[in-house]
Motif scaffolding. Structure first.
Motif, PDB file in Angstrom:
ATOM      1  N   LEU A  48      51.970  84.175  31.506  1.00 38.79           N
ATOM      2  CA  LEU A  48      52.313  83.314  32.823  1.00 38.79           C
ATOM      3  C   LEU A  48      53.103  83.915  34.075  1.00 38.79           C
ATOM      4  CD1 LEU A  48      52.439  80.027  31.087  1.00 38.79           C
ATOM      5  CD2 LEU A  48      50.442  80.740  32.172  1.00 38.79           C
ATOM      6  N   ARG A  49      53.174  85.373  33.731  1.00 40.15           N
ATOM      7  CA  ARG A  49      53.880  86.041  34.755  1.00 40.15           C
ATOM      8  C   ARG A  49      52.945  87.125  35.587  1.00 40.15           C
ATOM      9  NH1 ARG A  49      59.428  86.478  34.636  1.00 40.15           N
ATOM     10  NH2 ARG A  49      60.499  85.195  32.913  1.00 40.15           N
ATOM     11  N   PRO A  50      52.263  86.509  36.523  1.00 36.68           N
ATOM     12  CA  PRO A  50      51.349  87.418  37.117  1.00 36.68           C
ATOM     13  C   PRO A  50      52.098  88.490  38.036  1.00 36.68           C
ATOM     14  CG  PRO A  50      51.116  85.233  38.349  1.00 36.68           C
ATOM     15  CD  PRO A  50      52.116  85.186  36.813  1.00 36.68           C
ATOM     16  N   GLU A  51      51.332  89.425  38.402  1.00 38.08           N
ATOM     17  CA  GLU A  51      52.230  90.635  39.345  1.00 38.08           C
ATOM     18  C   GLU A  51      52.886  89.955  40.447  1.00 38.08           C
ATOM     19  OE1 GLU A  51      52.501  93.781  38.410  1.00 38.08           O
ATOM     20  OE2 GLU A  51      51.805  93.038  36.445  1.00 38.08           O
ATOM     21  N   GLY A  52      52.062  89.074  40.929  1.00 40.30           N
ATOM     22  CA  GLY A  52      52.731  88.514  42.185  1.00 40.30           C
ATOM     23  C   GLY A  52      51.911  87.233  42.898  1.00 40.30           C
ATOM     24  N   PRO A  53      52.575  86.519  43.604  1.00 41.45           N
ATOM     25  CA  PRO A  53      51.749  85.361  44.275  1.00 41.45           C
ATOM     26  C   PRO A  53      50.781  86.026  45.215  1.00 41.45           C
ATOM     27  CG  PRO A  53      53.841  85.425  44.985  1.00 41.45           C
ATOM     28  CD  PRO A  53      54.114  86.460  44.351  1.00 41.45           C
ATOM     29  N   PRO A  54      49.610  85.250  45.363  1.00 43.40           N
ATOM     30  CA  PRO A  54      48.703  85.598  46.436  1.00 43.40           C
ATOM     31  C   PRO A  54      49.299  85.570  47.875  1.00 43.40           C
ATOM     32  CG  PRO A  54      48.224  83.385  45.485  1.00 43.40           C
ATOM     33  CD  PRO A  54      49.277  84.144  44.831  1.00 43.40           C
ATOM     34  N   ASP A  55      48.836  86.361  48.871  1.00 38.60           N
ATOM     35  CA  ASP A  55      49.396  86.371  50.167  1.00 38.60           C
ATOM     36  C   ASP A  55      47.849  86.147  51.054  1.00 38.60           C
ATOM     37  OD1 ASP A  55      50.575  86.783  52.849  1.00 38.60           O
ATOM     38  OD2 ASP A  55      51.273  88.832  52.051  1.00 38.60           O
ATOM     39  N   THR A  56      48.200  84.709  51.246  1.00 39.55           N
ATOM     40  CA  THR A  56      47.109  84.292  52.451  1.00 39.55           C
ATOM     41  C   THR A  56      47.245  84.299  53.717  1.00 39.55           C
ATOM     42  OG1 THR A  56      47.445  81.933  52.204  1.00 39.55           O
ATOM     43  CG2 THR A  56      46.011  82.977  50.402  1.00 39.55           C
ATOM     44  N   GLY A  57      48.742  84.557  54.136  1.00 38.55           N
ATOM     45  CA  GLY A  57      48.794  84.418  55.498  1.00 38.55           C
ATOM     46  C   GLY A  57      49.808  82.978  55.809  1.00 38.55           C
ATOM     47  N   SER A  58      49.789  82.265  54.978  1.00 39.39           N
ATOM     48  CA  SER A  58      50.583  81.004  55.361  1.00 39.39           C
ATOM     49  C   SER A  58      51.208  80.694  53.843  1.00 39.39           C
ATOM     50  CB  SER A  58      49.611  79.739  55.823  1.00 39.39           C
ATOM     51  OG  SER A  58      48.869  79.501  54.810  1.00 39.39           O
ATOM     52  N   VAL A  59      52.230  79.846  54.023  1.00 37.18           N
ATOM     53  CA  VAL A  59      52.914  79.281  52.760  1.00 37.18           C
ATOM     54  C   VAL A  59      51.836  78.398  52.311  1.00 37.18           C
ATOM     55  CG1 VAL A  59      54.802  78.018  51.741  1.00 37.18           C
ATOM     56  CG2 VAL A  59      55.270  79.871  53.396  1.00 37.18           C
ATOM     57  N   HIS A  60      51.449  77.384  53.132  1.00 34.13           N
ATOM     58  CA  HIS A  60      50.485  76.452  52.476  1.00 34.13           C
ATOM     59  C   HIS A  60      49.257  77.276  51.586  1.00 34.13           C
ATOM     60  CE1 HIS A  60      47.345  73.024  52.510  1.00 34.13           C
ATOM     61  NE2 HIS A  60      48.475  72.354  52.721  1.00 34.13           N
ATOM     62  N   GLY A  61      48.806  78.239  52.377  1.00 33.27           N
ATOM     63  CA  GLY A  61      47.622  78.668  51.473  1.00 33.27           C
ATOM     64  C   GLY A  61      48.173  79.516  50.327  1.00 33.27           C
ATOM     65  N   ASP A  62      49.199  80.263  50.374  1.00 34.50           N
ATOM     66  CA  ASP A  62      49.715  80.792  49.316  1.00 34.50           C
ATOM     67  C   ASP A  62      50.079  80.076  48.289  1.00 34.50           C
ATOM     68  OD1 ASP A  62      49.828  83.048  50.972  1.00 34.50           O
ATOM     69  OD2 ASP A  62      51.971  83.232  51.169  1.00 34.50           O
ATOM     70  N   LEU A  63      50.647  78.814  48.626  1.00 35.84           N
ATOM     71  CA  LEU A  63      51.037  77.895  47.328  1.00 35.84           C
ATOM     72  C   LEU A  63      49.667  77.358  46.624  1.00 35.84           C
ATOM     73  CD1 LEU A  63      54.251  76.074  48.902  1.00 35.84           C
ATOM     74  CD2 LEU A  63      54.094  77.455  46.784  1.00 35.84           C
ATOM     75  N   THR A  64      48.695  77.089  47.776  1.00 34.34           N
ATOM     76  CA  THR A  64      47.392  76.351  47.158  1.00 34.34           C
ATOM     77  C   THR A  64      46.934  77.361  46.127  1.00 34.34           C
ATOM     78  OG1 THR A  64      47.111  74.917  49.064  1.00 34.34           O
ATOM     79  CG2 THR A  64      45.217  75.404  47.757  1.00 34.34           C
ATOM     80  N   ALA A  65      46.835  78.485  46.844  1.00 33.75           N
ATOM     81  CA  ALA A  65      45.957  79.830  45.898  1.00 33.75           C
ATOM     82  C   ALA A  65      46.739  79.965  44.528  1.00 33.75           C
ATOM     83  CB  ALA A  65      45.783  80.904  46.745  1.00 33.75           C
ATOM     84  N   TRP A  66      48.049  80.027  44.635  1.00 33.67           N
ATOM     85  CA  TRP A  66      48.676  80.227  43.395  1.00 33.67           C
ATOM     86  C   TRP A  66      48.774  79.116  42.596  1.00 33.67           C
ATOM     87  CZ3 TRP A  66      53.473  77.664  41.806  1.00 33.67           C
ATOM     88  CH2 TRP A  66      54.195  78.108  40.559  1.00 33.67           C
ATOM     89  N   ALA A  67      48.781  78.029  42.851  1.00 30.96           N
ATOM     90  CA  ALA A  67      48.316  76.705  42.141  1.00 30.96           C
ATOM     91  C   ALA A  67      47.115  76.767  41.417  1.00 30.96           C
ATOM     92  CB  ALA A  67      48.659  75.640  42.715  1.00 30.96           C
ATOM     93  N   GLU A  68      46.221  77.098  42.270  1.00 30.59           N
ATOM     94  CA  GLU A  68      44.759  77.250  41.717  1.00 30.59           C
ATOM     95  C   GLU A  68      44.592  78.312  40.568  1.00 30.59           C
ATOM     96  OE1 GLU A  68      42.664  78.085  45.097  1.00 30.59           O
ATOM     97  OE2 GLU A  68      42.244  75.879  45.974  1.00 30.59           O
ATOM     98  N   GLN A  69      45.310  79.464  40.899  1.00 28.30           N
ATOM     99  CA  GLN A  69      45.116  80.536  39.821  1.00 28.30           C
ATOM    100  C   GLN A  69      45.840  80.006  38.672  1.00 28.30           C
ATOM    101  OE1 GLN A  69      47.650  83.998  40.897  1.00 28.30           O
ATOM    102  NE2 GLN A  69      46.596  85.281  39.436  1.00 28.30           N
ATOM    103  N   TYR A  70      47.243  79.139  38.751  1.00 32.13           N
ATOM    104  CA  TYR A  70      47.792  78.904  37.588  1.00 32.13           C
ATOM    105  C   TYR A  70      47.012  77.820  36.651  1.00 32.13           C
ATOM    106  CZ  TYR A  70      51.793  76.782  34.659  1.00 32.13           C
ATOM    107  OH  TYR A  70      52.286  76.584  33.956  1.00 32.13           O
ATOM    108  N   ILE A  71      46.283  76.917  37.544  1.00 37.51           N
ATOM    109  CA  ILE A  71      45.220  75.965  36.881  1.00 37.51           C
ATOM    110  C   ILE A  71      44.315  76.910  36.144  1.00 37.51           C
ATOM    111  CG2 ILE A  71      43.679  74.019  36.980  1.00 37.51           C
ATOM    112  CD1 ILE A  71      45.360  73.246  39.495  1.00 37.51           C
ATOM    113  N   GLU A  72      43.834  77.570  36.815  1.00 35.13           N
ATOM    114  CA  GLU A  72      42.698  78.557  36.165  1.00 35.13           C
ATOM    115  C   GLU A  72      43.067  79.179  34.910  1.00 35.13           C
ATOM    116  OE1 GLU A  72      39.590  82.274  37.263  1.00 35.13           O
ATOM    117  OE2 GLU A  72      40.557  80.948  38.911  1.00 35.13           O
ATOM    118  N   GLU A  73      44.022  79.952  34.823  1.00 39.38           N
ATOM    119  CA  GLU A  73      44.636  80.478  33.788  1.00 39.38           C
ATOM    120  C   GLU A  73      45.110  79.674  32.392  1.00 39.38           C
ATOM    121  OE1 GLU A  73      47.436  83.303  35.164  1.00 39.38           O
ATOM    122  OE2 GLU A  73      46.023  84.481  36.091  1.00 39.38           O
TER     123      GLU A  73
END
Length: 196
Positions: free
Chosen positions: A70-95
């Motif tokens: 559960l320690r991925p290399e780093g959080p996604p960088d989508t260009g906004s905090v809202h986008g980053d948190l959404t993508a990170w949470a989606e990845q967390y759920i998927e894994e």
């Protein structure tokens, strides 16, 4: 818990990788009750005493593997905090919402004080959240408070994964992130400008 090896290609790092790979391999093809330290050690090509010395017992080992997973290399960088948190949470759920992911998460939580200290303090998640917040501050964004992110985004996801048998509903990460940003928008106090 294993002692970190300052040399990423050193013997301790190679042993840890081999043992972690062996655990993951066994978890993917056998029932939990059939996994034992001797089986892990044999598959990893190390002595059982090496596993006991580094991890103490099977539960500690399984918890360490769960934390590492559960320690991925780093959080996604989508260009906004809202986008980053959404993508990170989606990845967390998927894994984490797969049967294997749920087992890893339960192992991490049940591994004892040494293995769960990072989890209970939220260190692994907080590190990644803080990276996203820092990027947002550098871009000049007003960012939410980390405690609100943990309470309103991460905690509901973990609850669903640990305590409900169904896979979290599609769109859950985006819905929670949208709610987080909507709820906190009026209460933020210029954190982007101050960098606090």
């Amino acid at each position: 818990m294993p002692t970190s090896d300052p040399r990423p290609n050193g013997r301790a790092a190679r042993v840890q990788q081999a043992v972690h790979d062996a655990v993951r391999s066994l978890q993917s093809r056998t029932d939990r009750q059939d996994i034992s330290v001797p089986r892990v050690a044999a598959l990893a090509g190390v002595a059982p005493s090496t596993v006991y010395r580094r991890w103490g017992d099977l539960n500690q080992l399984l918890a360490d593997v769960a934390v590492a997973r559960l320690r991925p290399e780093g959080p996604p960088d989508t260009g906004s905090v809202h986008g980053d948190l959404t993508a990170w949470a989606e990845q967390y759920i998927e894994e984490s919402a797969t049967p294997t992911g749920r087992a890893f998460l339960r192992d991490m939580v049940s591994g004892g004080p040494e293995c769960t200290s990072a989890w209970r303090g939220g260190e692994y998640a907080r590190e990644r959240i803080e990276m996203m917040l820092q990027r947002g501050r550098r871009r000049g964004e007003t960012v939410p408070d980390i405690e609100d992110i943990v309470d309103l985004l991460l905690a509901p996801i973990i609850y669903r994964i640990l305590f409900e048998p169904a896979v979290p509903p599609a769109g859950m990460a985006r819905r929670l992130a949208d709610r987080l940003f909507a709820r906190n928008a009026a209460g933020w106090s210029g954190q982007a400008a101050r960098g606090t």
